[in-house]
Design a protein around this motif. Structure first.
Motif, PDB file in Angstrom:
ATOM      1  N   TYR A 323      33.794  32.173  37.709  1.00 12.03           N
ATOM      2  CA  TYR A 323      34.706  32.695  38.736  1.00 12.03           C
ATOM      3  C   TYR A 323      34.757  34.173  38.833  1.00 12.03           C
ATOM      4  N   CYS A 324      34.904  34.546  37.519  1.00 15.16           N
ATOM      5  CA  CYS A 324      34.821  36.360  37.748  1.00 15.16           C
ATOM      6  C   CYS A 324      33.885  37.093  37.838  1.00 15.16           C
ATOM      7  N   VAL A 325      32.849  36.257  37.520  1.00 14.35           N
ATOM      8  CA  VAL A 325      31.329  37.182  37.757  1.00 14.35           C
ATOM      9  C   VAL A 325      31.055  36.935  39.184  1.00 14.35           C
ATOM     10  N   ASP A 326      31.318  35.731  39.801  1.00 17.06           N
ATOM     11  CA  ASP A 326      31.029  35.667  41.287  1.00 17.06           C
ATOM     12  C   ASP A 326      31.834  36.453  42.054  1.00 17.06           C
ATOM     13  N   ASN A 327      33.305  36.509  41.602  1.00 18.05           N
ATOM     14  CA  ASN A 327      34.323  37.608  42.196  1.00 18.05           C
ATOM     15  C   ASN A 327      34.320  37.260  43.553  1.00 18.05           C
ATOM     16  N   PRO A 328      35.021  36.320  44.013  1.00 19.65           N
ATOM     17  CA  PRO A 328      34.846  36.164  45.468  1.00 19.65           C
ATOM     18  C   PRO A 328      35.781  36.921  46.328  1.00 19.65           C
ATOM     19  N   LYS A 329      36.943  37.427  45.555  1.00 24.14           N
ATOM     20  CA  LYS A 329      38.096  38.575  46.301  1.00 24.14           C
ATOM     21  C   LYS A 329      37.404  39.929  46.157  1.00 24.14           C
ATOM     22  N   ASN A 330      36.201  40.058  45.391  1.00 26.16           N
ATOM     23  CA  ASN A 330      35.622  41.487  45.570  1.00 26.16           C
ATOM     24  C   ASN A 330      36.619  42.491  44.967  1.00 26.16           C
ATOM     25  N   PHE A 331      37.195  42.052  43.775  1.00 24.45           N
ATOM     26  CA  PHE A 331      38.127  43.035  42.902  1.00 24.45           C
ATOM     27  C   PHE A 331      36.995  44.170  42.258  1.00 24.45           C
ATOM     28  N   SER A 332      37.362  45.214  42.114  1.00 20.24           N
ATOM     29  CA  SER A 332      36.510  46.165  41.317  1.00 20.24           C
ATOM     30  C   SER A 332      36.598  45.879  39.905  1.00 20.24           C
ATOM     31  N   GLY A 333      35.523  45.855  39.171  1.00 22.82           N
ATOM     32  CA  GLY A 333      35.644  45.976  37.425  1.00 22.82           C
ATOM     33  C   GLY A 333      35.185  44.469  37.034  1.00 22.82           C
ATOM     34  N   TYR A 334      35.467  43.282  38.000  1.00 20.91           N
ATOM     35  CA  TYR A 334      35.188  41.982  37.388  1.00 20.91           C
ATOM     36  C   TYR A 334      33.645  41.918  37.427  1.00 20.91           C
ATOM     37  N   GLY A 335      33.208  41.214  36.174  1.00 18.23           N
ATOM     38  CA  GLY A 335      31.946  40.878  35.833  1.00 18.23           C
ATOM     39  C   GLY A 335      31.527  40.338  34.524  1.00 18.23           C
ATOM     40  N   GLU A 336      30.205  40.419  34.188  1.00 17.71           N
ATOM     41  CA  GLU A 336      29.990  39.544  33.000  1.00 17.71           C
ATOM     42  C   GLU A 336      30.797  40.179  31.936  1.00 17.71           C
ATOM     43  N   ASP A 337      31.254  41.568  31.901  1.00 18.22           N
ATOM     44  CA  ASP A 337      31.778  41.973  30.571  1.00 18.22           C
ATOM     45  C   ASP A 337      33.228  42.318  30.814  1.00 18.22           C
ATOM     46  N   CYS A 338      33.792  41.843  31.991  1.00 16.61           N
ATOM     47  CA  CYS A 338      35.160  42.170  32.362  1.00 16.61           C
ATOM     48  C   CYS A 338      35.751  40.941  33.153  1.00 16.61           C
ATOM     49  N   TRP A 339      36.595  40.009  32.396  1.00 23.91           N
ATOM     50  CA  TRP A 339      36.697  38.586  32.933  1.00 23.91           C
ATOM     51  C   TRP A 339      37.904  38.226  32.068  1.00 23.91           C
ATOM     52  N   GLY A 340      38.572  37.075  32.810  1.00 22.33           N
ATOM     53  CA  GLY A 340      39.606  36.253  32.139  1.00 22.33           C
ATOM     54  C   GLY A 340      40.885  36.195  32.683  1.00 22.33           C
ATOM     55  N   LEU A 341      41.226  35.082  33.310  1.00 21.04           N
ATOM     56  CA  LEU A 341      42.415  34.787  34.055  1.00 21.04           C
ATOM     57  C   LEU A 341      43.222  33.942  33.325  1.00 21.04           C
ATOM     58  N   THR A 342      44.499  34.523  33.116  1.00 23.11           N
ATOM     59  CA  THR A 342      45.466  33.372  32.308  1.00 23.11           C
ATOM     60  C   THR A 342      46.770  34.025  32.570  1.00 23.11           C
ATOM     61  N   ALA A 343      48.095  33.236  32.088  1.00 24.06           N
ATOM     62  CA  ALA A 343      49.343  33.782  32.215  1.00 24.06           C
ATOM     63  C   ALA A 343      49.534  35.011  31.516  1.00 24.06           C
ATOM     64  N   SER A 344      50.129  36.112  31.969  1.00 24.53           N
ATOM     65  CA  SER A 344      50.274  37.264  31.485  1.00 24.53           C
ATOM     66  C   SER A 344      51.359  37.963  32.502  1.00 24.53           C
ATOM     67  N   TYR A 345      51.462  39.243  32.046  1.00 26.62           N
ATOM     68  CA  TYR A 345      51.982  40.153  33.050  1.00 26.62           C
ATOM     69  C   TYR A 345      51.276  40.491  34.151  1.00 26.62           C
ATOM     70  N   THR A 346      51.665  40.625  35.523  1.00 24.61           N
ATOM     71  CA  THR A 346      51.035  41.033  36.464  1.00 24.61           C
ATOM     72  C   THR A 346      51.275  42.137  37.210  1.00 24.61           C
ATOM     73  N   ARG A 347      50.630  42.719  38.003  1.00 25.61           N
ATOM     74  CA  ARG A 347      50.957  43.559  39.009  1.00 25.61           C
ATOM     75  C   ARG A 347      51.171  42.919  40.560  1.00 25.61           C
ATOM     76  N   ASN A 348      52.713  43.341  40.824  1.00 22.03           N
ATOM     77  CA  ASN A 348      53.306  42.762  42.050  1.00 22.03           C
ATOM     78  C   ASN A 348      52.440  43.506  43.180  1.00 22.03           C
ATOM     79  N   SER A 349      52.424  42.984  44.232  1.00 24.30           N
ATOM     80  CA  SER A 349      52.072  43.648  45.509  1.00 24.30           C
ATOM     81  C   SER A 349      52.548  45.074  45.776  1.00 24.30           C
ATOM     82  N   ASP A 350      53.807  45.052  45.451  1.00 18.43           N
ATOM     83  CA  ASP A 350      54.667  46.628  45.378  1.00 18.43           C
ATOM     84  C   ASP A 350      54.350  47.518  44.499  1.00 18.43           C
TER      85      ASP A 350
END
Length: 462
Positions: A323-350
């Motif tokens: 999913y991170c390699v495909d990066n359907p939301k086009n986030f910069s930096g996602y790819g084969e060497d930068c992936w991993g989604l789990t529960a953690s701190y996050t950046r809010n929209s503000d």
């Protein structure tokens, strides 16, 4: 004006007209590739073994240098820019991950065996005297008193899942020290006694399902049944393994397995999910679901009447990666060497910092290093590539207790914060990848073996 001055003026006009906003313009030089002598690939400045050692050693500091000072247990969180925040809030599950991490520290000589025994004795003495509710510890405790700290309004009693994460660690401590010196044998006996006092079957309310919470003030009002698939498999395994407070196989089948409804026929990226991830049936849930229950419980060859859990975790990790390699939301930096989604701190929209369970269905552009690193037994190639990338950003991502909890290349954002439940799996799963240490300890316990047999679960005999 003489000829020399006229020439100088003309030259300056031409020079300025070829500049960009006052900066000197330089015409690009297009270099043709040297196909006869291609450049040698750059050698990494650190070997795989050195990188794994460094990651484990630095992450251990969370549980060693930044532990709650009075109890020795794991703090819920540590904020580099606000170290006094929740300084005495002890997390039960994180402490379970912490004691397992200390065993790795001993094995890797990050701490001495004597230092480890001293710290573990301090932790277990605290746990022995802390608030318990029908044998189960609460989610949070005050490290200065051992009293429960409410996690929410009605969550001021026993937390069976957090207790299971702790017990997983206690069993490993028991197995590690049971043939040691007299003081080590005493430590092993205390760990064994503590976990066996948990009244797992009481948390069924006489039904064929386990309940997550009980409060002396609110009883079972939270009414949270433990139903798969999520992070709670270990709770059922331990409940079946208890010599004095065991559950029946029917509780496991109806509760965890939902009488077979846990199975899924869905696929993603040509990979079958095999199980219905709660609230995330298309791509699977956050990656901690492939970690927490399997820090001691070895998923290799682990299968019940529903699924093979090794296949579940491998596919879950690969789907998260793809999913991170495909990066359907086009986030910069996602790819084969930068992936991993789990529960953690996050950046809010503000732009402020919050917390959320990142997953393909809840992707906010945040990468959590624990997600890819802790998946290393399932996706070694992809996880090592991510770990090398995180290390290449060490000036930004590597803090005083390992890699920071979360970052976003897209927003150029890093939170200088840590959570115990994210740091622990990094150390433990790297060690399971390298030597299988925690898997071997947990799976050799005779009560665990009896529990698995009782539930009809097949496993590799370590």
């Amino acid at each position: 004006m003489n000829k020399t001055n006229i020439f100088l003026v003309i030259y300056m006009i031409l020079f300025w007209s070829c500049s960009d906003n006052g900066q000197e313009y330089k015409s690009p030089t297009i270099e043709q590739p040297d196909t006869q002598n291609p450049p040698e690939p750059e050698e990494p400045d650190i070997t795989e073994e050195e990188l794994l050692d460094l990651t484990q050693k630095e992450t251990l500091k969370y549980f060693w240098d930044y532990a709650e000072s009075n109890s020795g247990c794991a703090r819920e969180r540590y904020h580099v820019n606000n170290p006094a925040l929740d300084a005495n809030t002890v997390t039960t599950g994180g402490t379970g991950f912490g004691v397992m991490s200390l065993l790795v520290g001993i094995e890797r000589s990050f701490i001495t065996r004597e230092e480890g025994v001293e710290r573990l004795t301090k932790i277990l003495t605290f746990l022995e005297n802390a608030n318990r509710f029908h044998g189960a510890w609460p989610h949070w405790m005050d490290g200065t008193t051992g009293n429960v700290k409410p996690f929410s309004t009605m969550d001021n009693g026993g937390d069976l899942v957090e207790t299971a994460f702790l017990v997983q660690g206690l069993i490993c401590v028991k197995e590690y020290f049971k043939t040691g010196s007299e003081s080590e044998k005493e430590l092993a006996e205390k760990a064994d006694q503590l976990w066996k006092e948990v009244e797992w079957n009481w948390y069924t309310q006489g039904e064929n399902v386990l309940y997550w919470h009980w409060s002396p003030d609110h009883d079972f009002a939270m009414n949270h049944q433990l139903k798969g698939y999520n992070e709670v498999l270990i709770t059922y395994i331990l409940a079946a393994s208890s010599p004095d407070f065991s559950i029946t196989k029917e509780v496991y089948q109806n509760g965890w397995g939902s009488n077979g409804e846990i199975k899924s026929s869905n696929t993603k990226y040509n990979l079958p999910l095999l199980v219905k991830h709660n609230g995330a049936t298309e791509y699977g849930g956050p990656l901690f679901w492939a970690h927490y229950s399997y820090l001691g419980l070895n998923p290799r060859g682990l299968s019940d009447e529903y699924v093979n859990y090794w296949d579940v975790n491998v596919n879950h990790s690969k789907i998260n990666y793809q999913y991170c390699v495909d990066n359907p939301k086009n986030f910069s930096g996602y790819g084969e060497d930068c992936w991993g989604l789990t529960a953690s701190y996050t950046r809010n929209s503000d732009g402020t910092t919050g917390y959320t369970a990142h997953k393909p269905g809840n992707d906010t552009g945040i990468i959590s290093p624990t997600a890819a690193i802790s998946s290393i037994p399932y996706t070694p190639e992809q996880s090592l590539k991510a770990l090398n990338h995180f290390y290449s950003l060490k000036d930004k991502l590597l803090g005083p207790a390992g890699f920071y909890d979360a970052f976003s290349p897209h927003y150029n954002w890093v939170t200088k914060r840590y959570l115990a439940i994210d740091q622990g799996p990094i150390i433990i799963m790297i060690e399971n990848y390298r030597t299988g240490l925690l898997w071997k300890l947990f799976m050799q316990n005779e009560n665990v073996m009896e529990g698995l047999n009782k539930l009809g679960i097949d496993y590799l005999n370590q």
